[in-house]
Scaffold this motif. Structure first.
Motif, PDB file in Angstrom:
ATOM      1  N   MET A 169       0.965  -1.428   0.125  1.00 60.84           N
ATOM      2  CA  MET A 169       0.151   0.157   0.565  1.00 60.84           C
ATOM      3  C   MET A 169       1.045   1.301  -0.071  1.00 60.84           C
ATOM      4  O   MET A 169       1.485   1.423   0.766  1.00 60.84           O
ATOM      5  CB  MET A 169      -0.687   0.155   0.954  1.00 60.84           C
ATOM      6  CG  MET A 169      -1.667   1.469   1.190  1.00 60.84           C
ATOM      7  SD  MET A 169      -3.102   1.162   2.758  1.00 60.84           S
ATOM      8  CE  MET A 169      -3.712  -0.365   2.506  1.00 60.84           C
ATOM      9  N   LYS A 181     -13.186  -0.090   8.430  1.00 60.40           N
ATOM     10  CA  LYS A 181     -13.013  -1.420   7.380  1.00 60.40           C
ATOM     11  C   LYS A 181     -13.520  -0.307   6.345  1.00 60.40           C
ATOM     12  O   LYS A 181     -12.866  -0.668   5.122  1.00 60.40           O
ATOM     13  CB  LYS A 181     -14.059  -2.357   8.007  1.00 60.40           C
ATOM     14  CG  LYS A 181     -13.518  -3.399   9.043  1.00 60.40           C
ATOM     15  CD  LYS A 181     -13.837  -4.787   9.434  1.00 60.40           C
ATOM     16  CE  LYS A 181     -13.490  -5.349  10.861  1.00 60.40           C
ATOM     17  NZ  LYS A 181     -14.892  -6.334  10.585  1.00 60.40           N
ATOM     18  N   ASP A 214       0.148   6.888  -4.740  1.00 58.18           N
ATOM     19  CA  ASP A 214      -0.010   7.738  -3.148  1.00 58.18           C
ATOM     20  C   ASP A 214      -1.419   8.597  -3.032  1.00 58.18           C
ATOM     21  O   ASP A 214      -1.990   8.680  -4.354  1.00 58.18           O
ATOM     22  CB  ASP A 214       0.986   8.598  -2.591  1.00 58.18           C
ATOM     23  CG  ASP A 214       2.303   7.264  -2.876  1.00 58.18           C
ATOM     24  OD1 ASP A 214       2.022   6.501  -2.795  1.00 58.18           O
ATOM     25  OD2 ASP A 214       3.237   8.566  -2.926  1.00 58.18           O
ATOM     26  N   ASN A 255     -10.274   1.667   5.438  1.00 57.55           N
ATOM     27  CA  ASN A 255      -9.836   1.171   4.819  1.00 57.55           C
ATOM     28  C   ASN A 255     -10.226   0.360   3.526  1.00 57.55           C
ATOM     29  O   ASN A 255      -9.256   0.927   2.641  1.00 57.55           O
ATOM     30  CB  ASN A 255      -9.445  -0.270   5.779  1.00 57.55           C
ATOM     31  CG  ASN A 255      -9.206   0.471   6.861  1.00 57.55           C
ATOM     32  OD1 ASN A 255      -8.484   1.268   7.408  1.00 57.55           O
ATOM     33  ND2 ASN A 255      -9.121  -0.543   8.491  1.00 57.55           N
ATOM     34  N   GLY A 256     -11.444   0.074   2.784  1.00 54.32           N
ATOM     35  CA  GLY A 256     -11.602  -0.713   1.508  1.00 54.32           C
ATOM     36  C   GLY A 256     -11.309   0.200   0.903  1.00 54.32           C
ATOM     37  O   GLY A 256     -11.135   0.164   0.049  1.00 54.32           O
ATOM     38  N   ILE A 273     -10.007   3.082   1.295  1.00 51.07           N
ATOM     39  CA  ILE A 273      -7.809   3.227   0.822  1.00 51.07           C
ATOM     40  C   ILE A 273      -7.585   2.522  -0.227  1.00 51.07           C
ATOM     41  O   ILE A 273      -7.296   2.759  -1.525  1.00 51.07           O
ATOM     42  CB  ILE A 273      -7.150   3.691   1.802  1.00 51.07           C
ATOM     43  CG1 ILE A 273      -8.043   4.836   2.516  1.00 51.07           C
ATOM     44  CG2 ILE A 273      -6.102   4.028   1.282  1.00 51.07           C
ATOM     45  CD1 ILE A 273      -7.293   4.669   4.344  1.00 51.07           C
ATOM     46  N   GLU A 274      -7.718   0.947   0.001  1.00 52.09           N
ATOM     47  CA  GLU A 274      -7.673   0.239  -0.704  1.00 52.09           C
ATOM     48  C   GLU A 274      -7.740  -0.384  -2.201  1.00 52.09           C
ATOM     49  O   GLU A 274      -6.925  -0.256  -3.228  1.00 52.09           O
ATOM     50  CB  GLU A 274      -7.648  -1.765  -0.201  1.00 52.09           C
ATOM     51  CG  GLU A 274      -6.964  -1.373   1.589  1.00 52.09           C
ATOM     52  CD  GLU A 274      -7.641  -2.822   1.701  1.00 52.09           C
ATOM     53  OE1 GLU A 274      -8.608  -3.531   1.252  1.00 52.09           O
ATOM     54  OE2 GLU A 274      -7.131  -3.294   2.479  1.00 52.09           O
ATOM     55  N   GLU A 275      -9.226   0.307  -2.522  1.00 51.36           N
ATOM     56  CA  GLU A 275     -10.170   0.544  -4.044  1.00 51.36           C
ATOM     57  C   GLU A 275      -9.221   1.577  -4.759  1.00 51.36           C
ATOM     58  O   GLU A 275      -8.725   1.635  -5.640  1.00 51.36           O
ATOM     59  CB  GLU A 275     -11.598   0.759  -4.005  1.00 51.36           C
ATOM     60  CG  GLU A 275     -11.741   0.633  -4.974  1.00 51.36           C
ATOM     61  CD  GLU A 275     -13.452   1.024  -5.041  1.00 51.36           C
ATOM     62  OE1 GLU A 275     -13.424   1.753  -5.982  1.00 51.36           O
ATOM     63  OE2 GLU A 275     -13.913   0.170  -3.702  1.00 51.36           O
ATOM     64  N   ARG A 276      -8.728   2.994  -3.841  1.00 51.77           N
ATOM     65  CA  ARG A 276      -8.231   3.817  -4.755  1.00 51.77           C
ATOM     66  C   ARG A 276      -6.403   4.020  -4.872  1.00 51.77           C
ATOM     67  O   ARG A 276      -6.058   4.081  -5.399  1.00 51.77           O
ATOM     68  CB  ARG A 276      -8.473   5.211  -3.738  1.00 51.77           C
ATOM     69  CG  ARG A 276      -9.828   5.853  -4.436  1.00 51.77           C
ATOM     70  CD  ARG A 276     -10.385   6.155  -3.130  1.00 51.77           C
ATOM     71  NE  ARG A 276     -11.570   6.685  -3.007  1.00 51.77           N
ATOM     72  CZ  ARG A 276     -13.113   6.154  -3.188  1.00 51.77           C
ATOM     73  NH1 ARG A 276     -13.001   4.904  -2.728  1.00 51.77           N
ATOM     74  NH2 ARG A 276     -13.750   6.010  -3.380  1.00 51.77           N
ATOM     75  N   MET A 277      -6.311   3.034  -4.259  1.00 46.56           N
ATOM     76  CA  MET A 277      -4.671   2.850  -4.322  1.00 46.56           C
ATOM     77  C   MET A 277      -4.234   1.742  -4.797  1.00 46.56           C
ATOM     78  O   MET A 277      -2.803   0.987  -5.523  1.00 46.56           O
ATOM     79  CB  MET A 277      -3.331   2.380  -2.940  1.00 46.56           C
ATOM     80  CG  MET A 277      -3.494   3.822  -2.468  1.00 46.56           C
ATOM     81  SD  MET A 277      -2.849   3.463  -0.418  1.00 46.56           S
ATOM     82  CE  MET A 277      -1.995   5.192   0.019  1.00 46.56           C
ATOM     83  N   LYS A 278      -5.578   1.028  -5.592  1.00 51.57           N
ATOM     84  CA  LYS A 278      -5.541  -0.203  -6.656  1.00 51.57           C
ATOM     85  C   LYS A 278      -4.394   0.566  -8.264  1.00 51.57           C
ATOM     86  O   LYS A 278      -3.891  -0.351  -8.397  1.00 51.57           O
ATOM     87  CB  LYS A 278      -6.118  -0.731  -6.971  1.00 51.57           C
ATOM     88  CG  LYS A 278      -7.359  -1.442  -6.384  1.00 51.57           C
ATOM     89  CD  LYS A 278      -8.344  -2.165  -6.711  1.00 51.57           C
ATOM     90  CE  LYS A 278      -8.959  -3.283  -5.592  1.00 51.57           C
ATOM     91  NZ  LYS A 278     -10.237  -4.044  -5.884  1.00 51.57           N
TER      92      LYS A 278
END
Length: 228
Positions: free
Chosen positions: A1, A59, A74, A62-63, A65-70
């Motif tokens: 990440m 959660k 940064d 966090n989900g 954030i993970e989606e946008r960091m795919k």
């Protein structure tokens, strides 16, 4: 990440300039999360305590954030109107309010890197009075900047009579004591680490904009390309 950057700079410290001109034009290594993005909306509601901070909401964030960091980039989250470190009208305890917002940010984004634009306390007070004047919440600075006794009296009163009536809204006031911006900086250092914080002085940004923007760019991307 990747890294998560958060612009928490005080309201009335070039916030609109950053949101409209600087952040949207950053290099492709970083993506600016705009105010209407569900991630930004969710974080703002938690910091403003419109929603309680639960494990489910953590959660969710966090989900998002993970989606946008795919994309491998940064992300940069900006505080709308300085919402993460704002100086609030009609409050007696600025430090407690700031500390609570910082604790919530730490809970939501524990590894965040903080960009904090800070203004001289006196300049900040005058700037807030000008804002209140412009929207006709208040007219005289003597009505706006109040003592402890005046603030307590206003908290107990529902009166809307003022010296320079008419006003278009309920009485606004600012209690200036307790605006310890150095304490705010030390709070960020304590929660996020000094190496993860970039503090920019408003006056230096105003007087040497190119130099200070290069410093911010280096903090966000690792390099300062003056051609951007």
């Amino acid at each position: 990440m990747g890294d998560i950057f958060v612009h928490t700079g005080l309201n009335r410290c070039f916030t609109q300039f950053f949101h409209w001109h600087f952040f949207p034009n950053l290099p492709n290594t970083i993506q600016f999360i705009k105010d209407d993005d569900p991630l930004s909306i969710a974080i703002h509601k938690l910091v403003r305590q419109e929603h309680s901070l639960t494990n489910e909401r953590k959660k969710l964030i966090n989900g998002l954030i993970e989606e946008r960091m795919k994309t491998g980039r940064d992300i940069l989250i900006g505080a709308s109107h300085g919402a993460f470190a704002s100086i609030s009208w009609n409050t007696l305890d600025h430090n407690s309010e700031f500390l609570l917002k910082t604790k919530i940010l730490k809970e939501i984004l524990p590894t965040a890197k903080i960009l904090f634009i800070i203004k001289d306390q006196i300049d900040c007070i005058i700037s807030h009075w000008k804002c209140a004047f412009q929207v006709r919440n208040i007219m005289s600075i003597c009505d706006f900047v109040v003592s402890h006794e005046e603030a307590l009296s206003l908290q107990r009163s529902n009166e809307t009579e003022f010296i320079d009536a008419p006003y278009f809204d309920h009485r606004r006031w600012l209690y200036p004591y307790g605006l310890d911006f150095n304490k705010y900086i030390e709070t960020y250092y304590g929660y996020f680490g000094k190496e993860n914080c970039c503090v920019i002085l408003f006056n230096e940004l105003k007087n040497s904009r190119e130099l200070q923007l290069a410093k911010i760019l280096r903090f966000l991307t690792g390099s300062a390309d003056y051609s951007i």
